[in-house]
Design a protein around this motif. Sequence first.
Motif, PDB file in Angstrom:
ATOM      1  N   ASN A  29       5.774   0.792  10.285  1.00 61.25           N
ATOM      2  CA  ASN A  29       7.023   0.987   9.781  1.00 61.25           C
ATOM      3  C   ASN A  29       7.611  -0.173   9.178  1.00 61.25           C
ATOM      4  N   LYS A  30       7.552   0.000   7.884  1.00 62.27           N
ATOM      5  CA  LYS A  30       7.845  -1.239   6.750  1.00 62.27           C
ATOM      6  C   LYS A  30       9.207  -1.719   6.793  1.00 62.27           C
ATOM      7  N   GLY A  31      10.031  -0.759   7.188  1.00 63.29           N
ATOM      8  CA  GLY A  31      11.598  -0.954   7.635  1.00 63.29           C
ATOM      9  C   GLY A  31      11.758  -2.129   8.494  1.00 63.29           C
ATOM     10  N   GLN A  72      17.825   0.716  13.507  1.00 66.12           N
ATOM     11  CA  GLN A  72      16.989   0.430  12.256  1.00 66.12           C
ATOM     12  C   GLN A  72      15.579   0.362  12.976  1.00 66.12           C
ATOM     13  N   GLY A  73      15.419   0.637  14.260  1.00 68.54           N
ATOM     14  CA  GLY A  73      14.115   0.935  14.962  1.00 68.54           C
ATOM     15  C   GLY A  73      13.424  -0.748  15.483  1.00 68.54           C
ATOM     16  N   GLY A  74      14.156  -1.782  15.075  1.00 70.50           N
ATOM     17  CA  GLY A  74      13.620  -2.892  15.709  1.00 70.50           C
ATOM     18  C   GLY A  74      13.043  -3.774  14.398  1.00 70.50           C
ATOM     19  N   LEU A  75      12.466  -4.881  15.032  1.00 69.61           N
ATOM     20  CA  LEU A  75      11.917  -6.005  14.224  1.00 69.61           C
ATOM     21  C   LEU A  75      10.396  -6.344  14.130  1.00 69.61           C
ATOM     22  N   ALA A  76       9.816  -6.457  13.123  1.00 70.99           N
ATOM     23  CA  ALA A  76       8.345  -6.895  13.159  1.00 70.99           C
ATOM     24  C   ALA A  76       7.985  -7.527  11.610  1.00 70.99           C
ATOM     25  N   PHE A  77       6.987  -8.406  11.822  1.00 67.07           N
ATOM     26  CA  PHE A  77       6.392  -8.801  10.212  1.00 67.07           C
ATOM     27  C   PHE A  77       5.266  -8.066  10.070  1.00 67.07           C
ATOM     28  N   GLU A  78       4.505  -7.269  11.123  1.00 66.14           N
ATOM     29  CA  GLU A  78       3.367  -6.608  10.879  1.00 66.14           C
ATOM     30  C   GLU A  78       3.800  -5.304  11.528  1.00 66.14           C
ATOM     31  N   SER A  79       3.748  -3.930  10.751  1.00 64.79           N
ATOM     32  CA  SER A  79       4.222  -2.838  11.291  1.00 64.79           C
ATOM     33  C   SER A  79       3.972  -1.543  10.475  1.00 64.79           C
ATOM     34  N   PHE A  86      10.053 -10.402   0.348  1.00 67.98           N
ATOM     35  CA  PHE A  86       8.703 -10.338  -0.530  1.00 67.98           C
ATOM     36  C   PHE A  86       7.677  -9.492   0.239  1.00 67.98           C
ATOM     37  N   LYS A  87       7.527  -9.669   1.256  1.00 67.13           N
ATOM     38  CA  LYS A  87       6.155  -8.795   1.951  1.00 67.13           C
ATOM     39  C   LYS A  87       6.781  -7.611   1.899  1.00 67.13           C
ATOM     40  N   PHE A  88       7.980  -7.263   2.350  1.00 65.08           N
ATOM     41  CA  PHE A  88       8.240  -5.767   2.404  1.00 65.08           C
ATOM     42  C   PHE A  88       8.177  -5.136   1.185  1.00 65.08           C
TER      43      PHE A  88
END
Length: 207
Positions: A31-33, A22-29, A91-93
Amino acid sequence: MFAHLLAIAVTTLVLVWLLHFQGGLAFESANKGKILNMHALLMAVGFIVFAGEAIMAYKSVPAKRKVQKAFHVTLHLIALAAGVVGVYAAFKFKHEVEEKDMTSLHSWLGMITICLFGLQWLLGFFSFVFPGAEMSARGSYRPWHVFGGLAIFFLAISAAQTGLLETSIFLVLGLSQEGLIVNFTGLLLFLFAVGVGLSSVLPRGRY
């Protein structure tokens, strides 16, 4: 031991799925996924695994009752914090991709779970830890605390399963490698819940 091993297996599969497929993890990106991936990690591992370990603390931590209680309360607090941040990530997503909130069974179950979990933690903290209720009141409330904790935990498992189902349907994973990881994650979460439940009702072993 069975439940602890399943917790490790769930954590491993979730990390492999989110980091490799799934391409990794982030709170700001851009790539919204990746933001949604944070939600999945925090809820499956941070919330469910830690909550399960907290439930089993009275049986699995080879220490005095006070130490077991400290583990129980602390692990539940970590789970609650992870759950709150995980809900925020969801919610952010939704906000950043401009989709409506709270439209699926998964979102309903998840919100009910986190609200009940927070209420359960507060009631337990003020009944058993600080300042602590009278012994008679504790005795009356304890069975309901245990039952409520298990009910909320199984509700969390239900929320996770519906979330994984949504993912499978959305991605049309079928029997691909990623699809198998998602399906096995759901299966292991269910088995982890069974292990946690058994740990709670079976007599404690001797150390």
